[in-house]
Motif scaffolding. Structure first.
Motif, PDB file in Angstrom:
ATOM      1  N   ILE A  98       0.840  -1.207   0.000  1.00  0.00           N
ATOM      2  CA  ILE A  98       0.000   0.000   0.000  1.00  0.00           C
ATOM      3  C   ILE A  98       0.872   1.252   0.000  1.00  0.00           C
ATOM      4  O   ILE A  98       0.591   2.219  -0.706  1.00  0.00           O
ATOM      5  CB  ILE A  98      -0.977  -0.022   1.184  1.00  0.00           C
ATOM      6  CG1 ILE A  98      -2.012  -1.115   0.961  1.00  0.00           C
ATOM      7  CG2 ILE A  98      -1.645   1.327   1.380  1.00  0.00           C
ATOM      8  CD1 ILE A  98      -2.886  -1.404   2.165  1.00  0.00           C
ATOM      9  N   PHE A  99       1.939   1.228   0.789  1.00  0.00           N
ATOM     10  CA  PHE A  99       2.880   2.352   0.817  1.00  0.00           C
ATOM     11  C   PHE A  99       3.467   2.605  -0.567  1.00  0.00           C
ATOM     12  O   PHE A  99       3.508   3.741  -1.049  1.00  0.00           O
ATOM     13  CB  PHE A  99       3.991   2.071   1.835  1.00  0.00           C
ATOM     14  CG  PHE A  99       5.176   2.983   1.739  1.00  0.00           C
ATOM     15  CD1 PHE A  99       5.080   4.306   2.120  1.00  0.00           C
ATOM     16  CD2 PHE A  99       6.397   2.506   1.271  1.00  0.00           C
ATOM     17  CE1 PHE A  99       6.182   5.157   2.028  1.00  0.00           C
ATOM     18  CE2 PHE A  99       7.499   3.335   1.185  1.00  0.00           C
ATOM     19  CZ  PHE A  99       7.394   4.668   1.560  1.00  0.00           C
TER      20      PHE A  99
ATOM     21  N   VAL B 191       2.306   1.708  -3.544  1.00  0.00           N
ATOM     22  CA  VAL B 191       1.294   2.082  -4.539  1.00  0.00           C
ATOM     23  C   VAL B 191       0.770   3.498  -4.311  1.00  0.00           C
ATOM     24  O   VAL B 191       0.548   4.247  -5.272  1.00  0.00           O
ATOM     25  CB  VAL B 191       0.136   1.055  -4.527  1.00  0.00           C
ATOM     26  CG1 VAL B 191      -1.048   1.527  -5.350  1.00  0.00           C
ATOM     27  CG2 VAL B 191       0.625  -0.289  -5.018  1.00  0.00           C
ATOM     28  N   THR B 192       0.591   3.882  -3.070  1.00  0.00           N
ATOM     29  CA  THR B 192      -0.026   5.192  -2.805  1.00  0.00           C
ATOM     30  C   THR B 192       0.984   6.327  -2.671  1.00  0.00           C
ATOM     31  O   THR B 192       0.690   7.450  -3.049  1.00  0.00           O
ATOM     32  CB  THR B 192      -0.885   5.140  -1.532  1.00  0.00           C
ATOM     33  OG1 THR B 192      -0.066   4.759  -0.422  1.00  0.00           O
ATOM     34  CG2 THR B 192      -2.032   4.161  -1.692  1.00  0.00           C
ATOM     35  N   ALA B 193       2.171   6.051  -2.144  1.00  0.00           N
ATOM     36  CA  ALA B 193       3.134   7.128  -1.897  1.00  0.00           C
ATOM     37  C   ALA B 193       4.115   7.328  -3.051  1.00  0.00           C
ATOM     38  O   ALA B 193       4.720   8.393  -3.160  1.00  0.00           O
ATOM     39  CB  ALA B 193       3.913   6.857  -0.610  1.00  0.00           C
ATOM     40  N   HIS B 194       4.307   6.313  -3.879  1.00  0.00           N
ATOM     41  CA  HIS B 194       5.279   6.382  -4.970  1.00  0.00           C
ATOM     42  C   HIS B 194       6.618   6.943  -4.498  1.00  0.00           C
ATOM     43  O   HIS B 194       7.104   7.944  -5.023  1.00  0.00           O
ATOM     44  CB  HIS B 194       4.739   7.236  -6.126  1.00  0.00           C
ATOM     45  CG  HIS B 194       3.416   6.783  -6.630  1.00  0.00           C
ATOM     46  ND1 HIS B 194       3.237   5.619  -7.331  1.00  0.00           N
ATOM     47  CD2 HIS B 194       2.186   7.345  -6.516  1.00  0.00           C
ATOM     48  CE1 HIS B 194       1.965   5.489  -7.646  1.00  0.00           C
ATOM     49  NE2 HIS B 194       1.291   6.503  -7.154  1.00  0.00           N
TER      50      HIS B 194
END
Length: 141
Positions: A103-104, A106-109
């Motif tokens: 998730i980190f 994918v969402t934070a790039h």
């Protein structure tokens, strides 16, 4: 010249303030543990372990309530007795760590250095969890 007291805080009040501080911190950790029980990626047990430690310093009754809880008590007692984590909890924790990392990403790039630092920190947490023994009495719990 006036005589000033060497200790302006009375010992009884200091102990009471510390006790209430530990009690408040214990309730805070219980609240985080309840939230963790409801949210998939937030841990539960670590907050309850911390709450039990806080209650040990402030309220033996609340500490006993946590340790005797039908759902969380066996895990807390196993941790306190053997520093043990059940196999199922290890599996859930490591999968939660992996999901959190995905998730980190994918969402934070994040840029590569940050991604590697976070991966190393999360891997260290997973290795610590996996290095703990499983409780002898209920290793599959």
């Amino acid at each position: 010249m006036t005589d000033l007291p060497t200790d302006p805080i009375k010992p009884g009040r200091l102990h009471a303030a510390a006790r209430y501080g530990w009690l408040a911190l214990g309730f805070f950790f219980v609240a985080l543990g309840v939230i963790g029980a409801l949210l998939p990626l937030m841990p539960t047990t670590i907050f309850l372990i911390l709450a039990a430690g806080c209650f040990a310093r402030s309220s033996p009754r609340l500490e006993a309530w946590l340790l005797d809880h039908p759902r969380f008590g066996p895990t807390l007692r196993a941790w306190r007795r053997d520093r043990a984590i059940p196999r199922r909890a290890k599996w859930l924790a490591c999968n939660g760590i992996a999901a959190g990392y995905v998730i980190f990403l994918v969402t934070a790039h994040p840029r590569l250095p940050l991604a590697l630092i976070v991966a190393a920190a999360m891997a260290a947490c997973a290795l610590f969890i996996l290095s703990r023994p499983s409780p002898a009495a209920w290793s599959d719990a």
